[in-house]
Design a protein around this motif. Sequence first.
Motif, PDB file in Angstrom:
ATOM      1  N   ASN A 107       0.822  -1.218   0.000  1.00  0.00           N
ATOM      2  CA  ASN A 107       0.000   0.000   0.000  1.00  0.00           C
ATOM      3  C   ASN A 107       0.856   1.268   0.000  1.00  0.00           C
ATOM      4  OD1 ASN A 107      -2.512  -1.259  -0.098  1.00  0.00           O
ATOM      5  ND2 ASN A 107      -2.633  -1.448   2.124  1.00  0.00           N
ATOM      6  N   LYS A 108       1.945   1.256  -0.769  1.00  0.00           N
ATOM      7  CA  LYS A 108       2.785   2.426  -0.918  1.00  0.00           C
ATOM      8  C   LYS A 108       2.701   3.040  -2.303  1.00  0.00           C
ATOM      9  CE  LYS A 108       6.260   1.163   2.552  1.00  0.00           C
ATOM     10  NZ  LYS A 108       7.716   0.924   2.809  1.00  0.00           N
ATOM     11  N   LEU A 109       2.312   2.261  -3.290  1.00  0.00           N
ATOM     12  CA  LEU A 109       2.251   2.729  -4.668  1.00  0.00           C
ATOM     13  C   LEU A 109       0.918   2.358  -5.281  1.00  0.00           C
ATOM     14  CD1 LEU A 109       5.804   1.650  -5.913  1.00  0.00           C
ATOM     15  CD2 LEU A 109       5.107   3.930  -5.209  1.00  0.00           C
ATOM     16  N   LEU A 110       0.529   3.140  -6.295  1.00  0.00           N
ATOM     17  CA  LEU A 110      -0.692   2.847  -7.045  1.00  0.00           C
ATOM     18  C   LEU A 110      -0.371   2.998  -8.517  1.00  0.00           C
ATOM     19  CD1 LEU A 110      -4.309   3.622  -6.267  1.00  0.00           C
ATOM     20  CD2 LEU A 110      -3.463   4.455  -8.445  1.00  0.00           C
ATOM     21  N   VAL A 111      -0.688   1.996  -9.301  1.00  0.00           N
ATOM     22  CA  VAL A 111      -0.446   2.014 -10.730  1.00  0.00           C
ATOM     23  C   VAL A 111      -1.787   2.123 -11.439  1.00  0.00           C
ATOM     24  CG1 VAL A 111      -0.481  -0.509 -10.923  1.00  0.00           C
ATOM     25  CG2 VAL A 111       0.724   0.836 -12.647  1.00  0.00           C
TER      26      VAL A 111
END
Length: 960
Positions: A107-111
């Motif tokens: 839950n640190k990045l969103l693509v």
Amino acid sequence: RGSILLFEWSFETERFTKRSKLRGHSGILLNIDFSSADMSEPSYMRSNCTRFELRHWDLRSFLEVRSAAPLREEVWSSSSCSLSWSATGIHPELYEVVPAVDASPDNKLLVASGPGGEIQLYRFPCLQHSKCSSVKCSNEIASCIRFAAHGQFALASFRNSRTIARFRKVVPVPAELECFLMQQHESKGSSVLLGDPGDVEEVGAELPEDRNVTGLTSKSFNSSGFDDFDPSELQKAARITELKRKGIRPLHVLGVKGRRKGNSAHVTSAGEVFYSSANVGVIQRSKKQLLLNGHEGQVEAAAVSADRKLLATSDDSRTGKVLVWEAASAMVKAELKAEHDGGCSLLAFCPQSKYLVGIGTDLDRSIFIWDLQSKSLAAASPGPPTSILSMTWLADGDVPFLITAGDKHVSCWAVQDNSLSREERVHSVLNRTILQPSTMRQRLSLVPSRSLWKEVTRQMVFSVCLLEPTGQDKFNNWITGLQDGGVCRWERRRGREHGDSCVRRYFRNLHDGPVTQLVKLKQHLASCSWDGKVKLYEPSSFLKDYSVVKEINVNGIMQGVKGYRLGTYVKLIGMDVVVNAELKVIRFLLKTHANEVLDLSADQSSFEVQSKVTVTEGHSSSSILALSTHSCFDVFATGGDDGVIKLWDIGTRQCFCATSVRMVEEGLDGAITSLCWRGSLAGKRQADFSISNIQGDEVAVGMRTGSLLIARFDSELVQLTRVAHVKFDSAISAVKFDPSGTYVAVGLQDGSIRLVLSDGKYPVVGQCDGHTCAAASIDWSEDGEYLATSSQTGELFFWDMRLRSSRPTGGVQQFRHVDIPIKLYSKRWASFTSLLGWPMAGLSHLAGRVTSVDRYVIDRDKALALVAVSDKSGRVSVYPYPYPEDILSSANSYEVLEALHSSPVTAVRFTNSGRYLVSVGGDDLSIMIWQVMDIGEDEDSSKQPQFKSSSHPEDEEDDL
């Protein structure tokens, strides 16, 4: 349409049962997310559809939640709904269709899929005015996008083009860190490393030049992954290196592929041994070798002229190149080409060296005859319907005849005035017709007498040889060696309008195996077979019955040769015999099925063997897979599918020990996939090598059967003895001792890494889980505190061997991987065998192809100055170490002009001194020793330019 069916799993009945049906959406459902990230029973669910609707559902009452305000603090196990609060920064109002999104497992990045077909990467959660890093990969919007389980890769699918793109996540270097590295490079000229220019990288895609996509400052280190990292610490790791232009040249080639048709080992007019290996021909001159380099593929056929002054070679490449060499100067005299794609499987000179005949590798088994004076093709014709295994020239006055033999056939071909005659079978009569080259047709088999016809023609004919000298008496006789160990004598009458060729004698049981080679001498006839014996006969005795003059048992003779494997059963598949009248010796050059060339010298009168030499040797397997160099001496070990461990000394270029795993551990068998030396460093210094220097040193042997064998070298017995045997449930892909020799890390095919304590009993004490496929490389840090592993799919993990989680049952500890690899920037590694990682960022054209990482092998020398890389084409290249991106010029890479290996290289290793590089060719069964040298050295540089300065080569074959 628009409805959601809910099913519940029952552990008692082990089946799904329908619980409810939810209605409310007006479009087709696209994504569903459940709450409860801790994997407990979810309370809520959210979904979106093609009409830009986002709905929330209460799974306890199975009703829609009309107001989403009570769910603002809810934790979701996934974030694939692009209309949710955590993805408001992607501006879905700009899209014509609902964009696809996904959050990383941590839950640190969103693509997300961009409106123009690009792939965007955000910090999670993605709110208004969030910045992103993007890469263009298609003209259509991705229909679905997902992170992999470990979060290092993202997959995107495109509906219309039916393609799937794979992306790798990389962490950019902070601005302060990049500025520091640039200053170090400009002021001191040191080799430094910069990070990748973006957060998302597609295979083969061009990244944008905008590097300020994450807004990294000195205050944002915690959010960028560089927790508690001080750039000033890099000053301790900055290494000032004056880059010298280094190159390599081939020094020695070991091994010969022994299962090919015909004999590829010969003696030249100067008494030198010639044989072929991989893509080169080799002339052995004392301890030095002269390489005949000019082919583009595996050298499949080789021949020597009657006066032994000319050599001919042919490869299996598409060009079908045939080269004729002068043996004395090793220069190309003629380059011949066939009319088909592919080379020749057999070559033979005519007695006067006027013609050269070749058997093509095409389906028609075409026969090509070249005129060596005009260097042109004189005739060509389709061959017999079955394969050809041997051929010889039968002289008939001024008209030379070619005899071919093979799979249940013997055929006769004639050449006269650059034309060919065809002899057709009419019962027992041969009808001769003169044909032009363009009208040459297939030759039919010769007809033996009816009493022997069935018995002879049902066998494979392995060899053929002229029996009597040209023009004597009224007969021309030749003999053929058969599969059952027998010999047939053929007779061809002359002086008639129609010739008459048939089998006159059939001698059974000359050997206990197929007669693979027949050689006619002035006074004797020699034969060899799979039974490992060489026999000499009186040629005239074959007119009535045969008489053996001398029998030489090669199996018994070679057991006393240093390094020869005990219990080896030699199968002879080729032979060349030379009589030296001055020295009164007969020289036998033998090629075995174990990819060896043996040189025996016998007295001309008594035929007693006086000397025995192994010219070259290799592995009797289909592939060489394992290679390891010693930590103190220029010694290396190899292993392959034959299950034999061979130890080699680079000083003598010979094998001094060959031990089968069956001899080390009774009942153990299988292919050797990896090797690693554990040298006893105490009291040892680099000096002239002797066998006693490595007394007690251990070798870890990883096998495809899942067995880890620890063997110790015994200098008195000159063989390896058993120390321990550890059995795993999966095949072993890599093994590596730590620098102190306390532990050995074992990489398995299932992706796990096992840690074995080398205390004599070798118990399994640790385990590292995380790879999705087999480990391709294992490297230890110099202090033994960290472990770096890479997989065949491009995964690179770092493991902290000091941090141990809870101890599971069985006493095996779980080790955790390092979440922030940038902290290991200053860590010194005892070895570097992975194409991935910061030191090799300059090889992004290779490392970026994550699906092709297993096609490349790499090794770094102990001086931390060079790294060798080889790929599937067989090329071996040398680069400076480290090789960071955009820092070093492409002129600092040096590559071999031609690929000397004919198959993908399975391993490369520098020796302890750094003066030599060893590479093994896998399927071509060759072992090549390269000399590392400075560009500009004069030694043989004018004769053999083996490297050049060039930019990075691009892989011709696209990835799937």
